[in-house]
Design a protein around this motif. Structure first.
Motif, PDB file in Angstrom:
ATOM      1  N   GLY A 140      -2.741   4.834   8.030  1.00 29.79           N
ATOM      2  CA  GLY A 140      -3.755   5.717   8.623  1.00 29.79           C
ATOM      3  C   GLY A 140      -5.023   5.824   7.819  1.00 29.79           C
ATOM      4  O   GLY A 140      -5.677   6.871   7.799  1.00 29.79           O
ATOM      5  N   LEU A 141      -5.400   4.742   7.139  1.00 26.65           N
ATOM      6  CA  LEU A 141      -6.584   4.806   6.283  1.00 26.65           C
ATOM      7  C   LEU A 141      -7.853   4.313   6.976  1.00 26.65           C
ATOM      8  O   LEU A 141      -8.956   4.543   6.481  1.00 26.65           O
ATOM      9  CB  LEU A 141      -6.361   4.000   4.998  1.00 26.65           C
ATOM     10  CG  LEU A 141      -5.184   4.472   4.119  1.00 26.65           C
ATOM     11  CD1 LEU A 141      -4.984   3.528   2.933  1.00 26.65           C
ATOM     12  CD2 LEU A 141      -5.438   5.882   3.610  1.00 26.65           C
ATOM     13  N   ASP A 142      -7.720   3.630   8.125  1.00 30.30           N
ATOM     14  CA  ASP A 142      -8.900   3.102   8.814  1.00 30.30           C
ATOM     15  C   ASP A 142      -9.853   4.219   9.208  1.00 30.30           C
ATOM     16  O   ASP A 142      -9.415   5.285   9.646  1.00 30.30           O
ATOM     17  CB  ASP A 142      -8.490   2.353  10.099  1.00 30.30           C
ATOM     18  CG  ASP A 142      -7.741   1.057   9.807  1.00 30.30           C
ATOM     19  OD1 ASP A 142      -7.628   0.699   8.613  1.00 30.30           O
ATOM     20  OD2 ASP A 142      -7.250   0.435  10.763  1.00 30.30           O
ATOM     21  N   VAL A 145      -0.450  10.603   1.868  1.00 30.39           N
ATOM     22  CA  VAL A 145       0.720   9.947   1.263  1.00 30.39           C
ATOM     23  C   VAL A 145       0.253   8.693   0.516  1.00 30.39           C
ATOM     24  O   VAL A 145       0.584   8.476  -0.642  1.00 30.39           O
ATOM     25  CB  VAL A 145       1.764   9.569   2.342  1.00 30.39           C
ATOM     26  CG1 VAL A 145       2.924   8.813   1.705  1.00 30.39           C
ATOM     27  CG2 VAL A 145       2.280  10.816   3.025  1.00 30.39           C
ATOM     28  N   VAL A 146      -0.550   7.867   1.204  1.00 30.30           N
ATOM     29  CA  VAL A 146      -1.139   6.692   0.562  1.00 30.30           C
ATOM     30  C   VAL A 146      -2.656   6.905   0.511  1.00 30.30           C
ATOM     31  O   VAL A 146      -3.274   7.247   1.515  1.00 30.30           O
ATOM     32  CB  VAL A 146      -0.806   5.408   1.349  1.00 30.30           C
ATOM     33  CG1 VAL A 146      -1.596   4.218   0.803  1.00 30.30           C
ATOM     34  CG2 VAL A 146       0.690   5.106   1.267  1.00 30.30           C
ATOM     35  N   THR A 147      -3.235   6.746  -0.674  1.00 25.39           N
ATOM     36  CA  THR A 147      -4.676   6.947  -0.845  1.00 25.39           C
ATOM     37  C   THR A 147      -5.439   5.643  -0.757  1.00 25.39           C
ATOM     38  O   THR A 147      -6.584   5.600  -0.316  1.00 25.39           O
ATOM     39  CB  THR A 147      -4.960   7.566  -2.236  1.00 25.39           C
ATOM     40  OG1 THR A 147      -4.161   8.723  -2.366  1.00 25.39           O
ATOM     41  CG2 THR A 147      -6.405   7.936  -2.393  1.00 25.39           C
ATOM     42  N   LYS A 178      -0.906 -10.174  -5.286  1.00 26.77           N
ATOM     43  CA  LYS A 178      -0.109  -8.939  -5.320  1.00 26.77           C
ATOM     44  C   LYS A 178      -0.878  -7.869  -4.553  1.00 26.77           C
ATOM     45  O   LYS A 178      -2.019  -7.566  -4.903  1.00 26.77           O
ATOM     46  CB  LYS A 178       0.105  -8.506  -6.770  1.00 26.77           C
ATOM     47  CG  LYS A 178       0.966  -7.253  -6.887  1.00 26.77           C
ATOM     48  CD  LYS A 178       1.360  -6.977  -8.320  1.00 26.77           C
ATOM     49  CE  LYS A 178       0.195  -6.473  -9.136  1.00 26.77           C
ATOM     50  NZ  LYS A 178       0.610  -6.044 -10.486  1.00 26.77           N
ATOM     51  N   VAL A 179      -0.263  -7.356  -3.502  1.00 18.51           N
ATOM     52  CA  VAL A 179      -0.905  -6.303  -2.711  1.00 18.51           C
ATOM     53  C   VAL A 179      -0.151  -4.998  -2.980  1.00 18.51           C
ATOM     54  O   VAL A 179       1.080  -4.967  -2.953  1.00 18.51           O
ATOM     55  CB  VAL A 179      -0.874  -6.652  -1.208  1.00 18.51           C
ATOM     56  CG1 VAL A 179      -1.463  -5.520  -0.375  1.00 18.51           C
ATOM     57  CG2 VAL A 179      -1.641  -7.945  -0.955  1.00 18.51           C
ATOM     58  N   SER A 180      -0.888  -3.927  -3.259  1.00 19.06           N
ATOM     59  CA  SER A 180      -0.247  -2.673  -3.660  1.00 19.06           C
ATOM     60  C   SER A 180      -0.772  -1.505  -2.846  1.00 19.06           C
ATOM     61  O   SER A 180      -1.934  -1.494  -2.435  1.00 19.06           O
ATOM     62  CB  SER A 180      -0.542  -2.380  -5.134  1.00 19.06           C
ATOM     63  OG  SER A 180      -0.256  -3.493  -5.937  1.00 19.06           O
ATOM     64  N   ALA A 181       0.102  -0.528  -2.620  1.00 17.14           N
ATOM     65  CA  ALA A 181      -0.324   0.734  -2.002  1.00 17.14           C
ATOM     66  C   ALA A 181      -0.129   1.823  -3.043  1.00 17.14           C
ATOM     67  O   ALA A 181       0.874   1.845  -3.756  1.00 17.14           O
ATOM     68  CB  ALA A 181       0.514   1.023  -0.764  1.00 17.14           C
ATOM     69  N   ILE A 182      -1.110   2.718  -3.129  1.00 19.28           N
ATOM     70  CA  ILE A 182      -1.102   3.741  -4.177  1.00 19.28           C
ATOM     71  C   ILE A 182      -1.279   5.121  -3.546  1.00 19.28           C
ATOM     72  O   ILE A 182      -2.113   5.285  -2.655  1.00 19.28           O
ATOM     73  CB  ILE A 182      -2.284   3.513  -5.163  1.00 19.28           C
ATOM     74  CG1 ILE A 182      -2.143   2.161  -5.849  1.00 19.28           C
ATOM     75  CG2 ILE A 182      -2.358   4.610  -6.223  1.00 19.28           C
ATOM     76  CD1 ILE A 182      -3.080   1.113  -5.356  1.00 19.28           C
ATOM     77  N   GLY A 183      -0.532   6.108  -4.011  1.00 18.00           N
ATOM     78  CA  GLY A 183      -0.752   7.472  -3.541  1.00 18.00           C
ATOM     79  C   GLY A 183       0.191   8.448  -4.216  1.00 18.00           C
ATOM     80  O   GLY A 183       1.389   8.201  -4.308  1.00 18.00           O
ATOM     81  N   ILE A 184      -0.379   9.543  -4.691  1.00 17.31           N
ATOM     82  CA  ILE A 184       0.433  10.564  -5.350  1.00 17.31           C
ATOM     83  C   ILE A 184       1.431  11.165  -4.367  1.00 17.31           C
ATOM     84  O   ILE A 184       2.527  11.582  -4.733  1.00 17.31           O
ATOM     85  CB  ILE A 184      -0.515  11.633  -5.951  1.00 17.31           C
ATOM     86  CG1 ILE A 184      -1.058  11.103  -7.274  1.00 17.31           C
ATOM     87  CG2 ILE A 184       0.164  12.963  -6.149  1.00 17.31           C
ATOM     88  CD1 ILE A 184      -2.077  11.962  -7.919  1.00 17.31           C
TER      89      ILE A 184
END
Ligand code: ADP
Ligand code: ASP
Ligand code: MG
Length: 411
Positions: A407-409, A256-258, A347-353
């Motif tokens: 869940g990227l850790d 979901v988030v890359t 600016k903190v961003s989360a990215i994911g297709i």
């Protein structure tokens, strides 16, 4: 014969020892029987030094002369790598942008590549020569002046050259072994990604992940250049493949988030008690646009009395002082009580297709950040990313919090 572009960034060519290491990577590919074009950056720290000299020379310097100065860093490393390769018995010559030529627009300091003539490089390949190309630079045809492509522009030189010579792949060698879920220098638990979709990489780069220049990802996407990010610190005899930037369809396990990115290149401006009437937004944003200042996030607070409202927005840090002056000069036109600003924001961003098909992804972040006592000053969202503006002192905490939340850790 297969063709390859290899690009080496500043830390990869930081001194003669590192340049000799680069030459061993090049040697491996030449011995595999390929035509090789190498694109080099300036030695690390060199471009910063050259930029500082221009600023010291004059507060308002001529952008054409700035380009003449800053393009020199790459001229040095291209010549040095050719010298080292020749010493190893490998045929090689250096190429400056104007010699190829790499034609660009005349937007000095941030020029765009318009065309690359592959003829001279092809003749060199036919002679069995490695082309060692100075990255970051080009020439404006009509004026004949040197240009540079904006900071980090050697990535774009490399991908554009790969497209122009029809290379089978473009390897971007740097000081990390691929693209990570976030900057591995601030989150030790960041994971290396085997593959990243072009669109995600484009957002990550635009939102602050400086591992690739934004424009290089655009060029790779448009021209379908098979681009890898990998490490020049690997053993030249046993290199790892790194991260492939590819089409979305080629990614098997979509998260979901890359990735999480952050950018300190953002400043906040708040106008207090702005008249709440039609035309006010235009009175504020038109003069900024006319001065080429990009406004990013915008928040308008609903007024209690229906007469006045507060308006917060962000501009690039470099344009902050200019933006404030423009708004102060337009105070009578706009009609506001006070102006406040802050440059100590991030600016903190989360990215994911995967966000396209999942609801509530951003909402979870707002909760997690508030649980850590982090106040959100502005928010923007789009189809495959969301961004929050927060106090700069919370950068690491916020990036780590979101990295864990999605869940990227690494295990
Ligand atoms: P080069 O000089 O080789 O062009 P850069 O310094 O421009 O190298 O880019 C590499 C740096 O990008 C890394 O050292 C790393 O700190 C930073 N970076 C930021 N975000 C990421 C990310 N998501 N994945 C990998 N590296 C990243
Ligand atoms: N040397 C230039 C810079 O530091 C270009 C690059 O490294 O890509 O921005
Ligand atoms: Mg770079």
């Amino acid at each position: 014969m297969a063709r390859l572009v290899m690009k080496f960034g500043g830390t990869s060519v930081a001194n003669i020892e590192r340049i000799k290491n680069v030459a061993r990577h090049v040697q491996r590919e030449v011995e595999a029987g390929q035509d090789v074009a190498v694109v080099v950056s300036a030695m690390s720290g060199k471009t910063n030094e050259l930029v500082a000299w221009c600023k010291e020379g004059a507060a308002l310097y001529d952008a054409r002369e700035y380009d003449a100065v800053v393009a020199s860093g790459e001229q040095v490393t291209s010549g040095l790598l050719a010298i080292v390769l020749q010493d190893m018995g490998i045929k090689a010559r250096s190429w400056q942008g104007w010699q190829i030529p790499i034609r660009t627009s005349d937007a000095h300091g941030s020029a765009r590549i318009e065309a690359i003539d592959p003829a001279a490089l092809n003749e060199g390949f036919a002679r069995g020569e490695v082309a060692v190309i100075a990255g970051f630079q080009g020439v404006h045809a009509a004026t004949g002046r040197l240009t540079t492509l904006g900071r980090g522009g050697s990535d774009t030189s490399a991908v554009a050259i790969a497209a122009a010579i029809g290379a089978d792949r473009c390897d971007i060698y740097t000081d990390v072994d691929g693209v990570y879920t976030t900057d591995p220098r601030i989150v030790p638990k960041a994971r290396r990604l085997d593959r990243v979709a072009f669109e995600e990489m484009l957002e990550m780069a635009s939102l602050g992940a400086k591992v690739l220049q934004v424009r290089s990802v655009e060029v790779a996407m448009v021209h379908k250049v098979k681009t890898f990010v990998r490490s020049s610190f690997d053993d030249p005899a046993d290199p790892k493949p790194g991260t492939l930037i590819c089409d979305e369809e080629d990614i098997v396990e979509q998260q979901v988030v890359t990735g999480i990115a952050y950018s300190k290149d953002e400043a906040q401006i708040t106008l207090r008690d702005v008249a709440d009437k039609p035309g006010v937004a235009a009175a504020i944003f038109v003069p900024l646009a006319e001065s080429n200042i990009n406004v990013d996030m915008i928040i308008q607070v609903v007024s209690d009395d229906a007469k006045t409202t507060d308006l917060t927005f962000t501009v690039p840090t470099a344009d902050y002082e200019r933006a404030r002056k423009i708004l102060e000069n337009a105070k009578a036109d706009i009609g506001y009580e006070g102006i406040h600003g802050a440059t100590d924001v991030v600016k903190v961003s989360a990215i994911g297709i995967g966000m396209r098909s999942h609801a509530g992804v951003a909402a979870r972040a707002f909760k997690a950040l508030s649980d850590k006592g982090i106040n959100i000053r502005a928010i923007t969202t789009s189809e495959i990313k969301f961004s929050v503006l927060i106090g700069a002192e919370y950068t690491e905490l916020a990036v780590r919090t979101l990295h864990t939340l999605y869940g990227l850790d690494k295990a």
